[in-house]
Design a protein around this motif. Structure first.
Motif, PDB file in Angstrom:
ATOM      1  N   LEU A  60       0.766  -1.184   0.044  1.00  0.00           N
ATOM      2  CA  LEU A  60      -0.110   0.156  -0.275  1.00  0.00           C
ATOM      3  C   LEU A  60       0.770   1.214  -0.065  1.00  0.00           C
ATOM      4  O   LEU A  60       0.244   2.385   0.270  1.00  0.00           O
ATOM      5  CB  LEU A  60      -0.937   0.035   1.209  1.00  0.00           C
ATOM      6  CG  LEU A  60      -2.027  -1.054   1.297  1.00  0.00           C
ATOM      7  CD1 LEU A  60      -2.596  -1.033   2.544  1.00  0.00           C
ATOM      8  CD2 LEU A  60      -2.617  -1.404   0.237  1.00  0.00           C
ATOM      9  N   GLY A  61       2.243   1.125   0.035  1.00  0.00           N
ATOM     10  CA  GLY A  61       3.060   2.370  -0.145  1.00  0.00           C
ATOM     11  C   GLY A  61       3.645   2.751   1.079  1.00  0.00           C
ATOM     12  O   GLY A  61       4.295   3.634   1.292  1.00  0.00           O
ATOM     13  N   TYR A  62       3.286   1.944   2.323  1.00  0.00           N
ATOM     14  CA  TYR A  62       3.963   2.383   3.663  1.00  0.00           C
ATOM     15  C   TYR A  62       5.048   1.282   3.848  1.00  0.00           C
ATOM     16  O   TYR A  62       5.227   0.315   4.419  1.00  0.00           O
ATOM     17  CB  TYR A  62       2.933   1.968   4.535  1.00  0.00           C
ATOM     18  CG  TYR A  62       1.438   2.825   4.439  1.00  0.00           C
ATOM     19  CD1 TYR A  62       1.789   4.190   4.935  1.00  0.00           C
ATOM     20  CD2 TYR A  62       0.434   2.279   4.233  1.00  0.00           C
ATOM     21  CE1 TYR A  62       0.311   4.992   4.806  1.00  0.00           C
ATOM     22  CE2 TYR A  62      -0.728   2.862   3.998  1.00  0.00           C
ATOM     23  CZ  TYR A  62      -0.791   4.223   4.139  1.00  0.00           C
ATOM     24  OH  TYR A  62      -1.811   5.125   4.115  1.00  0.00           O
ATOM     25  N   ILE A  87      -6.107  10.645  13.241  1.00  0.00           N
ATOM     26  CA  ILE A  87      -4.947  10.372  12.150  1.00  0.00           C
ATOM     27  C   ILE A  87      -4.782   9.042  11.750  1.00  0.00           C
ATOM     28  O   ILE A  87      -4.690   8.066  12.170  1.00  0.00           O
ATOM     29  CB  ILE A  87      -3.427  10.713  12.854  1.00  0.00           C
ATOM     30  CG1 ILE A  87      -3.693  11.942  13.348  1.00  0.00           C
ATOM     31  CG2 ILE A  87      -2.440  10.644  11.926  1.00  0.00           C
ATOM     32  CD1 ILE A  87      -2.513  12.439  14.368  1.00  0.00           C
ATOM     33  N   PRO A  88      -5.390   8.916  10.300  1.00  0.00           N
ATOM     34  CA  PRO A  88      -5.525   7.671   9.794  1.00  0.00           C
ATOM     35  C   PRO A  88      -4.007   6.483   9.782  1.00  0.00           C
ATOM     36  O   PRO A  88      -4.153   5.472   9.715  1.00  0.00           O
ATOM     37  CB  PRO A  88      -5.897   7.698   8.261  1.00  0.00           C
ATOM     38  CG  PRO A  88      -5.636   9.103   8.184  1.00  0.00           C
ATOM     39  CD  PRO A  88      -5.515   9.942   9.486  1.00  0.00           C
ATOM     40  N   GLU A  89      -2.892   7.373   9.739  1.00  0.00           N
ATOM     41  CA  GLU A  89      -1.561   6.628   9.906  1.00  0.00           C
ATOM     42  C   GLU A  89      -1.409   6.039  11.144  1.00  0.00           C
ATOM     43  O   GLU A  89      -0.343   5.328  11.388  1.00  0.00           O
ATOM     44  CB  GLU A  89      -0.551   7.617   9.421  1.00  0.00           C
ATOM     45  CG  GLU A  89      -0.491   7.885   7.964  1.00  0.00           C
ATOM     46  CD  GLU A  89      -1.551   9.229   7.628  1.00  0.00           C
ATOM     47  OE1 GLU A  89      -1.645   9.566   6.226  1.00  0.00           O
ATOM     48  OE2 GLU A  89      -2.142   9.901   8.475  1.00  0.00           O
ATOM     49  N   VAL A  90      -2.203   6.271  11.941  1.00  0.00           N
ATOM     50  CA  VAL A  90      -1.999   5.861  13.550  1.00  0.00           C
ATOM     51  C   VAL A  90      -2.828   4.512  13.270  1.00  0.00           C
ATOM     52  O   VAL A  90      -3.862   4.426  13.390  1.00  0.00           O
ATOM     53  CB  VAL A  90      -2.561   6.861  14.595  1.00  0.00           C
ATOM     54  CG1 VAL A  90      -2.486   5.888  15.973  1.00  0.00           C
ATOM     55  CG2 VAL A  90      -1.642   7.937  14.654  1.00  0.00           C
ATOM     56  N   GLN A 116       5.057  15.604   8.949  1.00  0.00           N
ATOM     57  CA  GLN A 116       3.802  16.174   8.774  1.00  0.00           C
ATOM     58  C   GLN A 116       2.941  15.648   9.858  1.00  0.00           C
ATOM     59  O   GLN A 116       1.952  16.413  10.399  1.00  0.00           O
ATOM     60  CB  GLN A 116       3.110  15.955   7.454  1.00  0.00           C
ATOM     61  CG  GLN A 116       3.996  16.465   6.360  1.00  0.00           C
ATOM     62  CD  GLN A 116       3.770  15.855   4.821  1.00  0.00           C
ATOM     63  OE1 GLN A 116       2.826  15.002   5.103  1.00  0.00           O
ATOM     64  NE2 GLN A 116       4.374  16.420   3.914  1.00  0.00           N
ATOM     65  N   ILE A 117       3.043  14.533  10.200  1.00  0.00           N
ATOM     66  CA  ILE A 117       1.936  13.777  11.286  1.00  0.00           C
ATOM     67  C   ILE A 117       2.285  14.617  12.833  1.00  0.00           C
ATOM     68  O   ILE A 117       1.404  14.802  13.449  1.00  0.00           O
ATOM     69  CB  ILE A 117       2.072  12.389  11.406  1.00  0.00           C
ATOM     70  CG1 ILE A 117       1.378  11.696  10.064  1.00  0.00           C
ATOM     71  CG2 ILE A 117       1.471  11.772  12.514  1.00  0.00           C
ATOM     72  CD1 ILE A 117       1.821  10.365   9.720  1.00  0.00           C
ATOM     73  N   LEU A 118       3.782  14.634  13.153  1.00  0.00           N
ATOM     74  CA  LEU A 118       3.929  15.123  14.309  1.00  0.00           C
ATOM     75  C   LEU A 118       3.761  16.388  14.719  1.00  0.00           C
ATOM     76  O   LEU A 118       3.533  16.836  15.862  1.00  0.00           O
ATOM     77  CB  LEU A 118       5.204  14.574  14.666  1.00  0.00           C
ATOM     78  CG  LEU A 118       5.679  13.038  14.620  1.00  0.00           C
ATOM     79  CD1 LEU A 118       7.155  12.957  15.023  1.00  0.00           C
ATOM     80  CD2 LEU A 118       4.858  12.511  15.807  1.00  0.00           C
TER      81      LEU A 118
END
Length: 144
Positions: A60-62, A87-90, A116-118
């Motif tokens: 999925l690109g992660y 946050i969807p990446e969490v 960007q997330i932090l």
């Protein structure tokens, strides 16, 4: 709480949740209706909470994962908790004892994405981040 047959059902399903009831019945030595009834009871009692799929995050690109220890600033605990949930990446987050209140697992496409997330929480919490090199023990069932 569960008997030996239920343990076998759960173990077999943990290996392959896509098995048909017929195949599952053959593996545990019961009839299909008996297996269906046991599965229904295991779901009703909350032993089985769902049937999931194991996705290869890289596909999925992660390409990266990070573990972030998060210590909310005074009065910001619930704000940070709600923000982490948005946050969807969490992909996982535990509320823990100790100096940090939360330990979160993030999936990332790049190191730049980590910033960007932090940046979304740094005015509300202190963070300490580790990049995951490998996962020698993947999430698994405890002994049944």
């Amino acid at each position: 709480m569960i008997d030996d047959i239920d343990r076998r059902l759960v173990s077999v399903l943990a290996e392959d949740a896509r098995l048909s009831v017929k195949d599952l019945a053959a593996r545990v030595g019961l009839s299909s209706p008996s297996v269906s009834e046991r599965l229904r009871r295991l779901e009703e009692r909350g032993v089985i909470q769902g049937f999931t799929v194991d996705v290869a995050l890289e596909s999925l690109g992660y390409s990266l994962q990070a573990i972030v220890r998060i210590k909310p600033l005074p009065g910001k605990l619930y704000i940070v908790q709600n923000l982490l949930a948005e946050i969807p990446e969490v992909i996982e987050c535990d509320k823990v004892t100790g100096d940090d209140c939360f330990i979160a697992r993030l999936v990332l496409r790049s190191i730049a994405q980590l910033d960007q997330i932090l940046d979304r929480i740094t005015d509300k919490a202190e963070t300490s981040t580790s990049i995951v090199k490998s996962q020698p023990v993947k999430r698994r069932l405890p002994p049944l």
